[in-house]
Design a protein around this motif. Structure first.
Motif, PDB file in Angstrom:
ATOM      1  N   SER A  16       0.832  -1.202   0.000  1.00  0.00           N
ATOM      2  CA  SER A  16       0.000   0.000   0.000  1.00  0.00           C
ATOM      3  C   SER A  16       0.867   1.252   0.000  1.00  0.00           C
ATOM      4  O   SER A  16       0.582   2.219  -0.700  1.00  0.00           O
ATOM      5  CB  SER A  16      -0.915   0.021   1.220  1.00  0.00           C
ATOM      6  OG  SER A  16      -1.792  -1.071   1.200  1.00  0.00           O
ATOM      7  N   MET A  17       1.932   1.229   0.788  1.00  0.00           N
ATOM      8  CA  MET A  17       2.843   2.371   0.817  1.00  0.00           C
ATOM      9  C   MET A  17       3.488   2.580  -0.543  1.00  0.00           C
ATOM     10  O   MET A  17       3.611   3.708  -1.011  1.00  0.00           O
ATOM     11  CB  MET A  17       3.929   2.151   1.872  1.00  0.00           C
ATOM     12  CG  MET A  17       3.438   2.157   3.289  1.00  0.00           C
ATOM     13  SD  MET A  17       4.756   1.808   4.458  1.00  0.00           S
ATOM     14  CE  MET A  17       5.800   3.243   4.269  1.00  0.00           C
ATOM     15  N   ASN A  18       3.883   1.496  -1.155  1.00  0.00           N
ATOM     16  CA  ASN A  18       4.515   1.574  -2.467  1.00  0.00           C
ATOM     17  C   ASN A  18       3.549   2.153  -3.498  1.00  0.00           C
ATOM     18  O   ASN A  18       3.940   2.934  -4.361  1.00  0.00           O
ATOM     19  CB  ASN A  18       5.016   0.193  -2.887  1.00  0.00           C
ATOM     20  CG  ASN A  18       6.108   0.258  -3.910  1.00  0.00           C
ATOM     21  OD1 ASN A  18       6.842   1.232  -3.984  1.00  0.00           O
ATOM     22  ND2 ASN A  18       6.235  -0.788  -4.691  1.00  0.00           N
ATOM     23  N   GLU A  19       2.280   1.789  -3.387  1.00  0.00           N
ATOM     24  CA  GLU A  19       1.266   2.308  -4.306  1.00  0.00           C
ATOM     25  C   GLU A  19       1.039   3.802  -4.090  1.00  0.00           C
ATOM     26  O   GLU A  19       0.897   4.563  -5.042  1.00  0.00           O
ATOM     27  CB  GLU A  19      -0.041   1.544  -4.109  1.00  0.00           C
ATOM     28  CG  GLU A  19      -1.090   1.890  -5.135  1.00  0.00           C
ATOM     29  CD  GLU A  19      -2.306   0.995  -4.999  1.00  0.00           C
ATOM     30  OE1 GLU A  19      -3.394   1.529  -4.692  1.00  0.00           O
ATOM     31  OE2 GLU A  19      -2.163  -0.229  -5.192  1.00  0.00           O
ATOM     32  N   ILE A  20       0.994   4.243  -2.831  1.00  0.00           N
ATOM     33  CA  ILE A  20       0.857   5.673  -2.526  1.00  0.00           C
ATOM     34  C   ILE A  20       2.073   6.424  -3.039  1.00  0.00           C
ATOM     35  O   ILE A  20       1.962   7.499  -3.615  1.00  0.00           O
ATOM     36  CB  ILE A  20       0.700   5.900  -1.005  1.00  0.00           C
ATOM     37  CG1 ILE A  20      -0.624   5.324  -0.518  1.00  0.00           C
ATOM     38  CG2 ILE A  20       0.807   7.381  -0.651  1.00  0.00           C
ATOM     39  CD1 ILE A  20      -0.747   5.240   0.995  1.00  0.00           C
ATOM     40  N   GLY A  21       3.235   5.842  -2.871  1.00  0.00           N
ATOM     41  CA  GLY A  21       4.477   6.442  -3.347  1.00  0.00           C
ATOM     42  C   GLY A  21       5.198   7.217  -2.259  1.00  0.00           C
ATOM     43  O   GLY A  21       4.647   7.510  -1.206  1.00  0.00           O
ATOM     44  N   PHE A  22       6.445   7.546  -2.543  1.00  0.00           N
ATOM     45  CA  PHE A  22       7.298   8.237  -1.578  1.00  0.00           C
ATOM     46  C   PHE A  22       7.804   9.574  -2.123  1.00  0.00           C
ATOM     47  O   PHE A  22       8.659  10.211  -1.512  1.00  0.00           O
ATOM     48  CB  PHE A  22       8.498   7.353  -1.216  1.00  0.00           C
ATOM     49  CG  PHE A  22       8.097   6.031  -0.637  1.00  0.00           C
ATOM     50  CD1 PHE A  22       7.777   5.921   0.705  1.00  0.00           C
ATOM     51  CD2 PHE A  22       8.028   4.899  -1.433  1.00  0.00           C
ATOM     52  CE1 PHE A  22       7.400   4.702   1.251  1.00  0.00           C
ATOM     53  CE2 PHE A  22       7.662   3.683  -0.903  1.00  0.00           C
ATOM     54  CZ  PHE A  22       7.343   3.581   0.447  1.00  0.00           C
ATOM     55  N   GLU A  23       7.258  10.013  -3.239  1.00  0.00           N
ATOM     56  CA  GLU A  23       7.766  11.217  -3.901  1.00  0.00           C
ATOM     57  C   GLU A  23       7.628  12.475  -3.048  1.00  0.00           C
ATOM     58  O   GLU A  23       8.454  13.371  -3.118  1.00  0.00           O
ATOM     59  CB  GLU A  23       7.049  11.440  -5.244  1.00  0.00           C
ATOM     60  CG  GLU A  23       7.336  10.386  -6.285  1.00  0.00           C
ATOM     61  CD  GLU A  23       6.513   9.105  -6.100  1.00  0.00           C
ATOM     62  OE1 GLU A  23       6.838   8.119  -6.782  1.00  0.00           O
ATOM     63  OE2 GLU A  23       5.583   9.072  -5.287  1.00  0.00           O
ATOM     64  N   ASP A  24       6.573  12.570  -2.243  1.00  0.00           N
ATOM     65  CA  ASP A  24       6.336  13.764  -1.439  1.00  0.00           C
ATOM     66  C   ASP A  24       6.742  13.587   0.017  1.00  0.00           C
ATOM     67  O   ASP A  24       6.281  14.309   0.890  1.00  0.00           O
ATOM     68  CB  ASP A  24       4.852  14.154  -1.507  1.00  0.00           C
ATOM     69  CG  ASP A  24       4.470  14.653  -2.887  1.00  0.00           C
ATOM     70  OD1 ASP A  24       5.315  15.263  -3.560  1.00  0.00           O
ATOM     71  OD2 ASP A  24       3.312  14.438  -3.286  1.00  0.00           O
ATOM     72  N   CYS A  25       7.600  12.626   0.287  1.00  0.00           N
ATOM     73  CA  CYS A  25       7.996  12.318   1.661  1.00  0.00           C
ATOM     74  C   CYS A  25       9.373  12.897   1.973  1.00  0.00           C
ATOM     75  O   CYS A  25      10.336  12.623   1.285  1.00  0.00           O
ATOM     76  CB  CYS A  25       8.048  10.803   1.865  1.00  0.00           C
ATOM     77  SG  CYS A  25       6.524   9.954   1.428  1.00  0.00           S
ATOM     78  N   ASP A  26       9.426  13.708   3.019  1.00  0.00           N
ATOM     79  CA  ASP A  26      10.720  14.177   3.511  1.00  0.00           C
ATOM     80  C   ASP A  26      11.268  13.226   4.565  1.00  0.00           C
ATOM     81  O   ASP A  26      12.462  13.184   4.809  1.00  0.00           O
ATOM     82  CB  ASP A  26      10.592  15.570   4.125  1.00  0.00           C
ATOM     83  CG  ASP A  26      10.374  16.641   3.072  1.00  0.00           C
ATOM     84  OD1 ASP A  26      10.721  16.409   1.897  1.00  0.00           O
ATOM     85  OD2 ASP A  26       9.850  17.709   3.426  1.00  0.00           O
ATOM     86  N   PHE A  27      10.381  12.480   5.210  1.00  0.00           N
ATOM     87  CA  PHE A  27      10.770  11.534   6.254  1.00  0.00           C
ATOM     88  C   PHE A  27      10.002  10.237   6.019  1.00  0.00           C
ATOM     89  O   PHE A  27       8.785  10.259   5.870  1.00  0.00           O
ATOM     90  CB  PHE A  27      10.423  12.102   7.630  1.00  0.00           C
ATOM     91  CG  PHE A  27      10.891  11.254   8.768  1.00  0.00           C
ATOM     92  CD1 PHE A  27      12.155  11.426   9.303  1.00  0.00           C
ATOM     93  CD2 PHE A  27      10.089  10.268   9.297  1.00  0.00           C
ATOM     94  CE1 PHE A  27      12.591  10.636  10.350  1.00  0.00           C
ATOM     95  CE2 PHE A  27      10.516   9.475  10.343  1.00  0.00           C
ATOM     96  CZ  PHE A  27      11.777   9.664  10.866  1.00  0.00           C
ATOM     97  N   VAL A  28      10.715   9.132   5.958  1.00  0.00           N
ATOM     98  CA  VAL A  28      10.090   7.825   5.737  1.00  0.00           C
ATOM     99  C   VAL A  28      10.426   6.925   6.921  1.00  0.00           C
ATOM    100  O   VAL A  28      11.588   6.746   7.269  1.00  0.00           O
ATOM    101  CB  VAL A  28      10.593   7.163   4.431  1.00  0.00           C
ATOM    102  CG1 VAL A  28       9.978   5.785   4.269  1.00  0.00           C
ATOM    103  CG2 VAL A  28      10.278   8.038   3.223  1.00  0.00           C
TER     104      VAL A  28
END
Length: 94
Positions: free
Chosen positions: A73-85
């Motif tokens: 689910s996280m991969n589908e949402i994506g990480f492009e707008d994440c400053d902290f993961v």
């Protein structure tokens, strides 16, 4: 992101950051919906993160919700707008 050893408050760190800062992404919460996720949790009377929140994730798996996401689910949402993961997963995913 941060790496942590199990049982040293990684979930708590993810949740606190998501509630107080923007652009936080993690399997225990995203900042874009952390407030509503916490409200659903409080209303449910649950005692753990694995509860049926009656959200779109719980409809697929009753032990998942927006505060307990699977990596897919996280991969589908994506990480492009994440400053902290913050992500509790096997090292191979990193």
């Amino acid at each position: 992101g941060f790496l942590h050893i199990a049982k040293v408050a990684g979930t708590e760190i993810n949740g606190e950051l998501a509630m107080h800062y923007e652009r936080v992404c993690g399997n225990k919460g995203y900042s874009y919906d952390a407030h509503k996720t916490n409200l659903r949790y409080q209303r449910s009377g649950a005692v753990s993160a694995r509860f049926n929140a009656h959200d779109m994730y719980s409809k697929q798996n009753k032990n998942r919700n927006r505060g307990n996401l699977a990596f897919g689910s996280m991969n589908e949402i994506g990480f492009e707008d994440c400053d902290f993961v913050a992500m509790e997963t096997a090292y191979i995913e990193w």
